[in-house]
Design a protein around this motif. Structure first.
Motif, short mmCIF file in Angstrom:
data_model
loop_
_atom_site.label_atom_id
_atom_site.label_comp_id
_atom_site.label_asym_id
_atom_site.label_seq_id
_atom_site.Cartn_x
_atom_site.Cartn_y
_atom_site.Cartn_z
N ILE A 130 0.84 -1.20 0.00
CA ILE A 130 0.00 0.00 0.00
C ILE A 130 0.87 1.25 0.00
N LEU A 180 -4.91 1.39 -4.94
CA LEU A 180 -4.70 0.53 -3.77
C LEU A 180 -5.29 -0.86 -4.01
N THR A 184 -3.14 -4.83 -4.32
CA THR A 184 -3.38 -6.04 -3.52
C THR A 184 -3.88 -7.21 -4.37
N ILE A 201 -9.71 -0.64 2.03
CA ILE A 201 -9.96 0.00 0.75
C ILE A 201 -11.36 0.59 0.64
#
Length: 203
Positions: A130, A180, A184, A201
């Motif tokens: 992040i 973001l 991931t 998120i």
């Protein structure tokens, strides 16, 4: 060992002269250490940050633009490291505290203690991804995102502060959150880890 001028040190370091690098380290470390400790207030963190900075200088010695005045250049590089340190520390502490409260509200006792430990370790890896995504954001997007997430500014408050329209602020936030999410995508999380991702998120 002969004492070199600052410009001589730069030339020798570019040629991978490690003795010159050690001389640079010895000459400027004490003052930089004082500055880092004064700003951070923790001797070990100040030491680690400065050590990382000098390691980066050596690793990038052939491509760095040292400028005309070595002391000033080193101080500017230290300010950059400090700004990154405080940005990451603020982001990290806030989300650690908030996620702890979130788990308490979600009855974290339902989770296996080992799974919680794994989630904590996973958190470190996820946070690194992040923070990397945040560092790679365009300057304006990063500024908008951090004002919203770290400083708790509303869309309208950010718009007033930065002289932007609320629509522009919302667009920047949406794009930041999308970045973001993408950061991931390669993770294969457990149920608890998914809970964390959804929390971070969507909040």
């Amino acid at each position: 060992m002969a004492q070199h001028t600052d410009q001589e040190l730069i030339s020798l370091i570019r040629e991978s002269d490690y003795a010159a690098f050690e001389q640079l380290h010895a000459r400027f470390w004490p003052e930089l250490q004082k500055l880092a400790y004064k700003k951070i207030g923790d001797r070990q963190d100040a030491y680690d940050l400065l050590q990382d900075m000098f390691i980066e200088i050596w690793e990038k010695r052939e491509t760095l633009n040292f400028g005309d005045r070595l002391p000033g250049w080193l101080q500017k590089r230290l300010w950059f490291k400090l700004s990154t340190y405080f940005r990451n520390q603020g982001f990290r502490k806030q989300h650690q505290d908030d996620f702890k409260v979130y788990l308490e509200n979600e009855n974290a006792s339902d989770f296996d203690p080992i799974e919680l430990k794994e989630a904590e370790a996973y958190y470190e890896d996820l946070l690194a991804a992040i923070n990397k995504a945040i560092d790679e954001m365009p300057n304006r997007m990063r500024e908008v995102f951090l004002l919203n997430r770290n400083e708790k500014y509303s869309v309208n408050e950010i718009a007033d502060r930065l002289g932007l329209s609320p629509k522009t602020v919302r667009n920047q936030l949406e794009r930041a959150i999308l970045r973001l999410r993408k950061s991931t995508e390669t993770y294969n999380p457990s149920a608890l880890q998914i809970l964390f991702i959804l929390w971070i998120i969507k909040r």
